[in-house]
Design a protein around this motif. Structure first.
Motif, mmCIF file in Angstrom:
data_model
loop_
_atom_site.group_PDB
_atom_site.id
_atom_site.type_symbol
_atom_site.label_atom_id
_atom_site.label_comp_id
_atom_site.label_asym_id
_atom_site.label_seq_id
_atom_site.Cartn_x
_atom_site.Cartn_y
_atom_site.Cartn_z
ATOM 1 N N ILE A 250 7.116 -18.911 9.775
ATOM 2 C CA ILE A 250 5.930 -18.721 10.620
ATOM 3 C C ILE A 250 6.901 -18.717 12.009
ATOM 4 C CG2 ILE A 250 3.943 -19.726 11.816
ATOM 5 C CD1 ILE A 250 3.582 -21.114 9.250
ATOM 6 N N PHE A 251 7.693 -19.358 12.099
ATOM 7 C CA PHE A 251 8.725 -19.411 13.435
ATOM 8 C C PHE A 251 9.713 -18.562 13.604
ATOM 9 C CE2 PHE A 251 6.768 -23.542 12.119
ATOM 10 C CZ PHE A 251 5.744 -23.544 12.984
ATOM 11 N N PHE A 252 10.037 -17.779 12.710
ATOM 12 C CA PHE A 252 11.092 -17.033 12.836
ATOM 13 C C PHE A 252 10.746 -15.872 13.864
ATOM 14 C CE2 PHE A 252 13.505 -16.808 8.421
ATOM 15 C CZ PHE A 252 13.730 -18.377 8.621
ATOM 16 N N PRO A 253 11.581 -15.306 14.936
ATOM 17 C CA PRO A 253 11.482 -14.587 15.815
ATOM 18 C C PRO A 253 10.957 -13.231 15.236
ATOM 19 C CG PRO A 253 13.415 -15.383 16.124
ATOM 20 C CD PRO A 253 13.069 -15.885 14.847
ATOM 21 N N ALA A 254 11.307 -12.781 14.005
ATOM 22 C CA ALA A 254 10.759 -11.192 13.456
ATOM 23 C C ALA A 254 9.177 -11.372 13.178
ATOM 24 C CB ALA A 254 11.739 -10.704 12.369
ATOM 25 N N PHE A 255 9.065 -12.708 12.227
ATOM 26 C CA PHE A 255 7.787 -12.946 11.799
ATOM 27 C C PHE A 255 6.559 -12.888 13.147
ATOM 28 C CE2 PHE A 255 4.150 -15.219 10.404
ATOM 29 C CZ PHE A 255 3.748 -14.659 9.069
ATOM 30 N N GLU A 256 7.154 -13.577 14.200
ATOM 31 C CA GLU A 256 6.390 -13.839 15.322
ATOM 32 C C GLU A 256 6.029 -12.397 15.893
ATOM 33 O OE1 GLU A 256 6.491 -15.808 19.819
ATOM 34 O OE2 GLU A 256 8.057 -16.285 18.274
ATOM 35 N N HIS A 257 6.710 -11.661 15.897
ATOM 36 C CA HIS A 257 6.767 -9.935 16.568
ATOM 37 C C HIS A 257 6.052 -9.292 15.397
ATOM 38 C CE1 HIS A 257 9.131 -9.579 20.117
ATOM 39 N NE2 HIS A 257 9.469 -10.528 19.887
ATOM 40 N N LEU A 258 6.114 -9.644 14.352
ATOM 41 C CA LEU A 258 5.380 -8.720 13.237
ATOM 42 C C LEU A 258 3.668 -9.011 13.237
ATOM 43 C CD1 LEU A 258 6.237 -8.362 9.368
ATOM 44 C CD2 LEU A 258 3.840 -9.047 10.177
ATOM 45 N N MET A 259 3.578 -10.268 13.669
ATOM 46 C CA MET A 259 2.117 -10.724 13.737
ATOM 47 C C MET A 259 1.646 -10.065 15.104
ATOM 48 S SD MET A 259 1.225 -12.632 11.301
ATOM 49 C CE MET A 259 2.112 -11.681 10.182
ATOM 50 N N LEU A 260 2.516 -10.160 16.175
ATOM 51 C CA LEU A 260 1.849 -9.436 17.190
ATOM 52 C C LEU A 260 1.737 -7.935 17.028
ATOM 53 C CD1 LEU A 260 4.514 -11.039 19.977
ATOM 54 C CD2 LEU A 260 2.038 -11.631 19.658
ATOM 55 N N ILE A 261 2.498 -7.238 16.363
ATOM 56 C CA ILE A 261 2.279 -5.732 16.190
ATOM 57 C C ILE A 261 1.402 -5.580 15.333
ATOM 58 C CG2 ILE A 261 3.538 -3.943 14.851
ATOM 59 C CD1 ILE A 261 6.302 -4.786 15.825
ATOM 60 N N VAL A 262 0.828 -6.354 14.250
ATOM 61 C CA VAL A 262 -0.369 -6.272 13.412
ATOM 62 C C VAL A 262 -1.311 -6.210 14.147
ATOM 63 C CG1 VAL A 262 -1.511 -7.150 11.611
ATOM 64 C CG2 VAL A 262 0.766 -6.955 11.307
ATOM 65 N N ASN A 263 -1.423 -7.257 15.276
ATOM 66 C CA ASN A 263 -2.731 -7.725 16.043
ATOM 67 C C ASN A 263 -2.816 -6.648 17.072
ATOM 68 O OD1 ASN A 263 -3.328 -10.122 14.503
ATOM 69 N ND2 ASN A 263 -2.000 -10.936 15.862
ATOM 70 N N SER A 264 -1.933 -5.945 17.300
ATOM 71 C CA SER A 264 -1.982 -4.991 18.496
ATOM 72 C C SER A 264 -2.708 -3.568 17.888
ATOM 73 C CB SER A 264 -0.567 -4.189 18.915
ATOM 74 O OG SER A 264 0.280 -3.450 17.810
ATOM 75 N N GLY A 265 -2.942 -3.493 16.738
ATOM 76 C CA GLY A 265 -3.582 -2.178 15.920
ATOM 77 C C GLY A 265 -2.747 -1.094 15.863
ATOM 78 N N ILE A 266 -1.373 -1.171 15.943
ATOM 79 C CA ILE A 266 -0.674 -0.043 15.979
ATOM 80 C C ILE A 266 -0.679 0.688 14.582
ATOM 81 C CG2 ILE A 266 1.557 -1.219 15.134
ATOM 82 C CD1 ILE A 266 3.033 0.623 17.326
ATOM 83 N N ILE A 267 -0.778 -0.047 13.434
ATOM 84 C CA ILE A 267 -1.008 0.631 12.201
ATOM 85 C C ILE A 267 -2.582 0.625 11.942
ATOM 86 C CG2 ILE A 267 1.306 -0.212 11.382
ATOM 87 C CD1 ILE A 267 -0.161 -2.420 9.579
ATOM 88 N N GLY A 268 -3.414 0.624 12.601
ATOM 89 C CA GLY A 268 -4.815 0.545 12.393
ATOM 90 C C GLY A 268 -5.415 -0.499 11.796
ATOM 91 N N GLY A 269 -6.473 -0.493 11.055
ATOM 92 C CA GLY A 269 -7.250 -1.652 10.295
ATOM 93 C C GLY A 269 -6.537 -2.002 9.237
ATOM 94 N N ILE A 270 -6.338 -2.996 9.108
ATOM 95 C CA ILE A 270 -5.634 -3.669 7.915
ATOM 96 C C ILE A 270 -6.506 -3.614 6.510
ATOM 97 C CG2 ILE A 270 -3.967 -5.501 6.785
ATOM 98 C CD1 ILE A 270 -3.131 -4.190 9.313
ATOM 99 N N ARG A 271 -5.919 -2.999 5.430
ATOM 100 C CA ARG A 271 -6.884 -2.899 4.489
ATOM 101 C C ARG A 271 -6.306 -3.683 3.112
ATOM 102 N NH1 ARG A 271 -9.839 -2.393 7.677
ATOM 103 N NH2 ARG A 271 -11.111 -0.544 8.404
ATOM 104 N N ASP A 272 -4.884 -3.818 3.148
ATOM 105 C CA ASP A 272 -4.509 -4.538 2.023
ATOM 106 C C ASP A 272 -3.064 -5.105 2.475
ATOM 107 O OD1 ASP A 272 -4.458 -5.225 -0.887
ATOM 108 O OD2 ASP A 272 -2.539 -4.013 -0.728
ATOM 109 N N ILE A 273 -2.812 -6.524 1.526
ATOM 110 C CA ILE A 273 -1.578 -6.861 2.071
ATOM 111 C C ILE A 273 -1.129 -7.268 0.730
ATOM 112 C CG2 ILE A 273 -0.244 -9.031 3.088
ATOM 113 C CD1 ILE A 273 -2.560 -9.092 4.945
ATOM 114 N N GLU A 274 0.288 -7.059 0.158
ATOM 115 C CA GLU A 274 0.956 -7.358 -0.992
ATOM 116 C C GLU A 274 2.118 -8.312 -0.763
ATOM 117 O OE1 GLU A 274 2.045 -4.038 -3.492
ATOM 118 O OE2 GLU A 274 0.551 -2.909 -2.476
ATOM 119 N N VAL A 275 2.056 -9.712 -1.086
ATOM 120 C CA VAL A 275 3.187 -10.595 -0.826
ATOM 121 C C VAL A 275 3.683 -10.993 -2.269
ATOM 122 C CG1 VAL A 275 3.811 -12.471 0.320
ATOM 123 C CG2 VAL A 275 1.933 -11.203 1.281
ATOM 124 N N SER A 276 5.174 -11.077 -2.349
ATOM 125 C CA SER A 276 5.675 -11.765 -3.535
ATOM 126 C C SER A 276 6.885 -12.793 -3.140
ATOM 127 C CB SER A 276 6.293 -10.658 -4.349
ATOM 128 O OG SER A 276 5.383 -9.641 -4.638
#
Length: 448
Positions: A250-276
Motif C-alpha cells: 500500500i505504501f510503495f510510491p508506485a502503488f500510491e501513484h497507481l491509485m491516484l491515476i485510477v481515481n483521476s478517471g484517466i482510464i474511464g470507469g472501472i469495470r473489472d480488476i484481476e489480481v493474482s
C-alpha cells in the motif's frame, strides 16, 4: 525581470528555511519555490518527513516570500523547470555546495549560507520522542522488518519475544536487541509492538498489547472475523492507540501513484480488476500441516487490497472456490460482484500462476506485471498502443520501511486512521477472510 528558483522539502518550516527563502528572494524580482512531493521524498529515501506536501506548500505560502510554488516530483525535473520558467538563478543552501554545479549550463547557480543551529531533523527529534518497538514473533518476515527499521528515524526496534522459536537469542544478539522470556515484561517497557504470529493468536496478543498501552502494527490478515475487529478497533480508540495492519504494498510510491491515476478517471470507469498472488515455498512439506499458513491466510488480504481500495467496500456478493487437501488451502479463486463492476482474485501456495494485476476501464486499462505486490512499474494501455504510458517509481530495500514510516507518523500525529488504508477497508477484507474461514466456499480437491 530576474527569476530565481529554489527547492526544498520544508518539513516543519522553521526560521532557517525562512532565512534561506529571504536570501533567495533578494537575488531577483520573482521567486519560484519547488516543494518536494511525498512520493519523490520516498523515492530518494527521505523517510522522516512529518508533513504532507499539501501542509508543506501551505506553510511556504504563508511566509509570503514565494511568488510561485511548484511541486518537485522526479529526478531531473530541475533542468526542465529552469527551461520552462526561463529561470536566471538557481539558489540552494550551502550544505549542497558542488552538488548542483551541473546546472550552471542552464542558469547561474548560487549556494546560500545556511542558518546554523536549526534543522528539521533536530525539530523532529525534539517534537517526537523515540518510539521503542518490541517484536512479538520472529518468523518470516520479522528479521527483514528489523533490518529495514534501521532506515526509519524516530523508532527503535529494541526487544523481541517468541515463546516457541529457538532462534530468538541468535536474532536478538545479531541485531543487538533484548530477548524477553515474558511478554508482559516486554510490553511494560515498550511504546509499540509489531506482531507476527499465527492468525488465531492475533486477537489475544493485540488486546494484551493495547491494555499495556502499546500501539500495534500486526501482520495480515489482522483478524479472523469482524467481531474481533470491531471490539479491538474500539478498544484502540478508547486507549487512543494506533492499531494497524502491516501490508507494505500500500505504501510503495508506485502503488500510491497507481491509485491516484485510477481515481483521476484517466482510464474511464472501472469495470473489472484481476489480481493474482502465488508462490511455491521451499518448506512446503513442513508447513502444509498448518491450516493458517495456507494461501488465503497468507495472500488473501494483499490480493484484496487493490480491489477494495478501487471498487470500494460495498460489494454485493463474494464467491470463492477453495482447492485444498487434508485441510491445507493451496489455491483460491474468488469473484466479487459489485453493482457496476466485478473483480477476480487468485491466491496460491504450492501452486504457481502469473502474479499480475489488470485494471479494466472504459477508456483503457492498467497493466501491472508480476510481482504486482512489489509494484515499481506499471503501464496505461489504450486501443491505440502507441498511446501507452509507462510509469516507474523506485522503492528502497524491500519496502517494509514505508509501512513502518506510516506507523510512526500515525503515532506522532495522534491519528488512529490512515489515509492509505482505512479501518472500513480493513474490516471489509476481514469479512471475506471470515467467510472463507467459516467454510462459505465451494471446495475442490487439490489432489485430483
Amino acid at each position: 525581470m530576474k527569476k530565481v528558483i529554489t527547492y526544498g522539502t520544508y518539513d516543519l518550516l522553521h526560521y532557517g528555511h525562512i532565512a534561506l527563502l529571504k536570501r533567495a528572494k533578494a537575488l531577483g524580482d520573482y521567486l519560484i519555490v519547488g516543494v518536494t512531493s511525498d512520493a519523490f521524498d520516498k523515492n530518494r529515501g527521505k523517510l522522516n518527513v512529518q508533513q504532507t506536501v499539501v501542509e508543506r506548500i501551505e506553510a511556504v505560502k504563508r511566509t509570503g516570500l514565494a511568488d510561485e510554488i511548484i511541486v518537485e516530483e522526479y529526478e531531473g525535473q530541475k533542468i526542465s523547470d529552469i527551461k520552462k520558467y526561463k529561470v536566471d538563478i538557481f539558489a540552494i543552501g550551502s550544505d549542497w555546495r558542488g552538488k548542483f554545479d551541473y546546472l550552471n549550463e542552464y542558469c547561474q547557480v548560487i549556494y546560500l549560507k545556511r542558518t546554523e543551529g536549526v534543522s528539521s531533523t533536530e525539530l523532529r527529534a525534539t517534537k517526537n520522542p523515540l518510539i521503542k518497538i518490541g517484536v512479538v514473533g520472529i518468523g518470516n518476515p520479522t528479521e527483514r522488518i528489523i533490518q529495514e527499521s534501521l532506515y526509519v528515524s524516530g523508532l527503535e526496534m529494541c526487544a523481541a519475544y517468541d515463546e516457541q522459536n529457538k532462534k530468538l537469542s541468535a536474532i536478538c544478539e545479531k541485531y543487538n536487541i533484548t530477548a524477553y522470556s515474558s511478554l508482559e515484561n516486554m510490553l511494560q517497557e515498550m511504546d509499540a509492538v509489531y506482531i507476527n504470529a499465527l492468525l488465531p493468536k492475533h486477537d489475544i496478543l493485540i488486546e494484551k498489547a493495547l491494555n499495556f498501552e502499546c500501539h500495534v502494527l500486526c501482520e495480515s490478515p489482522i483478524f479472523m472475523n469482524r467481531s474481533d475487529a470491531d471490539k479491538l478497533f474500539e478498544l484502540a480508540k478508547k486507549k487512543n492507540k494506533v492499531l494497524f495492519e502491516a501490508i507494505k504494498t500500500i505504501f510503495f510510491p508506485a502503488f500510491e501513484h497507481l491509485m491516484l491515476i485510477v481515481n483521476s478517471g484517466i482510464i474511464g470507469g472501472i469495470r473489472d480488476i484481476e489480481v493474482s498472488c502465488s508462490h511455491i515455498p521451499e518448506n512446503l512439506e513442513e508447513i502444509k500441516g498448518e491450516k493458517y499458513k495456507g494461501s488465503m491466510y497468507d495472500w488473501g488480504s494483499i490480493a484484496l487490497v487493490p480491489i477494495i481500495k478501487i471498487l470500494g467496500t460495498e460489494y454485493e456478493r463474494c464467491s470463492m472456490y477453495d482447492y485444498e487437501s487434508n485441510g491445507f488451502n493451496y489455491f483460491v479463486r474468488g469473484l466479487l460482484k459489485y453493482k457496476n463492476a466485478t473483480a477476480v482474485f487468485k491466491v496460491g501456495k504450492g501452486i504457481k500462476t502469473e502474479g499480475q494485476m489488470i485494471i479494466t476501464g472504459t477508456k483503457g486499462y492498467i497493466y501491472v506485471p508480476a510481482p504486482w505486490w512489489k509494484t515499481d512499474y506499471f503501464e496505461i494501455r489504450y486501443e491505440d498502443l502507441r498511446a501507452t504510458k509507462k510509469y516507474f517509481y523506485r522503492y528502497e530495500g524491500e519496502g517494509f520501511r514505508y509501512e513502518l514510516l506510516e506507523f510512526v507518523k500515525m503515532i506522532n500525529q495522534n491519528q488512529i486512521e490512515s489515509y492509505y488504508y482505512s479501518q472500513r477497508e480493513m474490516k471489509s477484507i476481514i469479512g471475506i477472510i471470515e467467510q472463507f474461514d467459516g467454510g462459505k466456499v465451494e471446495k475442490l480437491n487439490f489432489d485430483l
